[in-house]
Design a protein around this motif. Sequence first.
Motif, PDB file in Angstrom:
ATOM      1  N   ASP A  66       0.203  -1.287   0.083  1.00 41.39           N
ATOM      2  CA  ASP A  66       0.223  -0.192   0.148  1.00 41.39           C
ATOM      3  C   ASP A  66       0.647   1.188  -0.113  1.00 41.39           C
ATOM      4  OD1 ASP A  66      -2.346   1.813  -0.043  1.00 41.39           O
ATOM      5  OD2 ASP A  66      -2.822   1.190   2.281  1.00 41.39           O
ATOM      6  N   ASP A  68       0.692   4.271  -1.304  1.00 43.75           N
ATOM      7  CA  ASP A  68      -0.300   5.653  -1.103  1.00 43.75           C
ATOM      8  C   ASP A  68      -0.876   5.629   0.475  1.00 43.75           C
ATOM      9  OD1 ASP A  68      -2.064   3.533  -1.735  1.00 43.75           O
ATOM     10  OD2 ASP A  68      -3.026   5.097  -3.445  1.00 43.75           O
ATOM     11  N   ASP A  70      -3.667   4.567   1.371  1.00 46.33           N
ATOM     12  CA  ASP A  70      -5.123   4.792   1.117  1.00 46.33           C
ATOM     13  C   ASP A  70      -6.339   2.998   1.662  1.00 46.33           C
ATOM     14  OD1 ASP A  70      -4.693   2.724  -0.898  1.00 46.33           O
ATOM     15  OD2 ASP A  70      -6.198   3.722  -2.651  1.00 46.33           O
ATOM     16  N   ASP A  74      -1.309  -1.860  -3.929  1.00 50.06           N
ATOM     17  CA  ASP A  74      -0.801  -1.131  -5.150  1.00 50.06           C
ATOM     18  C   ASP A  74       0.195  -2.487  -5.832  1.00 50.06           C
ATOM     19  OD1 ASP A  74      -2.290   1.444  -5.119  1.00 50.06           O
ATOM     20  OD2 ASP A  74      -0.543   1.421  -3.794  1.00 50.06           O
ATOM     21  N   VAL A  93      -0.306   3.173  -8.800  1.00 44.84           N
ATOM     22  CA  VAL A  93      -0.713   3.641  -7.843  1.00 44.84           C
ATOM     23  C   VAL A  93      -1.996   4.264  -8.271  1.00 44.84           C
ATOM     24  CG1 VAL A  93      -0.613   5.485  -5.889  1.00 44.84           C
ATOM     25  CG2 VAL A  93       1.290   4.100  -6.560  1.00 44.84           C
ATOM     26  N   GLY A 121       1.740   5.552   3.651  1.00 46.82           N
ATOM     27  CA  GLY A 121       2.333   4.301   2.570  1.00 46.82           C
ATOM     28  C   GLY A 121       2.795   3.522   3.763  1.00 46.82           C
ATOM     29  N   TYR A 142       6.678   6.209  -2.224  1.00 41.47           N
ATOM     30  CA  TYR A 142       5.292   7.209  -2.661  1.00 41.47           C
ATOM     31  C   TYR A 142       4.797   8.291  -2.206  1.00 41.47           C
ATOM     32  CZ  TYR A 142       0.882   8.152  -5.276  1.00 41.47           C
ATOM     33  OH  TYR A 142       0.503   9.244  -5.947  1.00 41.47           O
ATOM     34  N   ASP A 143       5.266   9.774  -3.294  1.00 38.29           N
ATOM     35  CA  ASP A 143       5.166  10.782  -1.919  1.00 38.29           C
ATOM     36  C   ASP A 143       4.789  11.650  -3.730  1.00 38.29           C
ATOM     37  OD1 ASP A 143       5.057  12.983   0.135  1.00 38.29           O
ATOM     38  OD2 ASP A 143       7.242  13.693  -1.094  1.00 38.29           O
ATOM     39  N   ARG A 145       2.425  11.940  -5.436  1.00 40.14           N
ATOM     40  CA  ARG A 145       2.276  11.222  -7.244  1.00 40.14           C
ATOM     41  C   ARG A 145       3.867  11.166  -7.509  1.00 40.14           C
ATOM     42  NH1 ARG A 145      -2.640  13.946 -10.428  1.00 40.14           N
ATOM     43  NH2 ARG A 145      -2.245  11.559 -11.143  1.00 40.14           N
TER      44      ARG A 145
END
Length: 248
Positions: A66, A68, A70, A74, A93, A121, A142-143, A145
């Motif tokens: 995961d 991000d 949420d 992913d 993502v 995340g 991931y940061d 986008r």
Amino acid sequence: MTEPTRPGGRRTGMRNFRVLGAAALLAFVAGCGSSGDSDASGSASSPEVSNAVCPHATGSPDFQLDLDGDGTPDDVAQVPASGGCPAVLEAHVGDDTLQAELDGDLPVTSFAAVRFTGRDGDVLLTTQAHPRGGSQTRLFGYDARTFAELLADGKPVFDFVATDAPTEHVSAACTADGFAVTEAVAHQPAGVVPAWDVYRTPYAVAGNDVTAGARTEVDDNVLESQLPSKYPDVVKGAMFENCRAGVN
């Protein structure tokens, strides 16, 4: 009637003709040179610029986590180097397909998910193993986008660790405000009995940026026979085993 000679007038006229002719010739040569340079530049650069689209991952993902935060997994897959395209890790993502370049030519042999305190995340932990021994550990996150390697001062957090003739053991564990890396380094100067000095470095994580704190020595001249019992995680090369994350 013979036309009177006017040397001055003839020389002036001839000079003007010669000057104009030379100027026209220079302009022509300059124009040709400019056109030739442009063409040469275009033909010289065209083999270096590829219009091919770099490949994307196909088939099943290599790993899920995961990224991000949420609550849904992913997909992440590695795409090997092809033509002029480097090897990459590709993450899906949401609606975004993102690629992070893999430094070096070693394939990723293992994946794991790590969850740092205060981060929404997961962070991807990868290991690139060398067939003759040794490995390179990397972190990807991931940061905003963006999917990229976590770097400290522009460099990977971990160096390549050789196993054929080890001069260093490394482990890492999550802390309340980031993580810490513990190293056992061969004591210098070497004595009759092998020994190790142990150092620890704290790291703070903000997005995909990592900031190293002060590196301090926590133990000195630990005998080879004592190192496994005093620092088992370091000898084992344990990486973030206290904060591995499962897929939600």
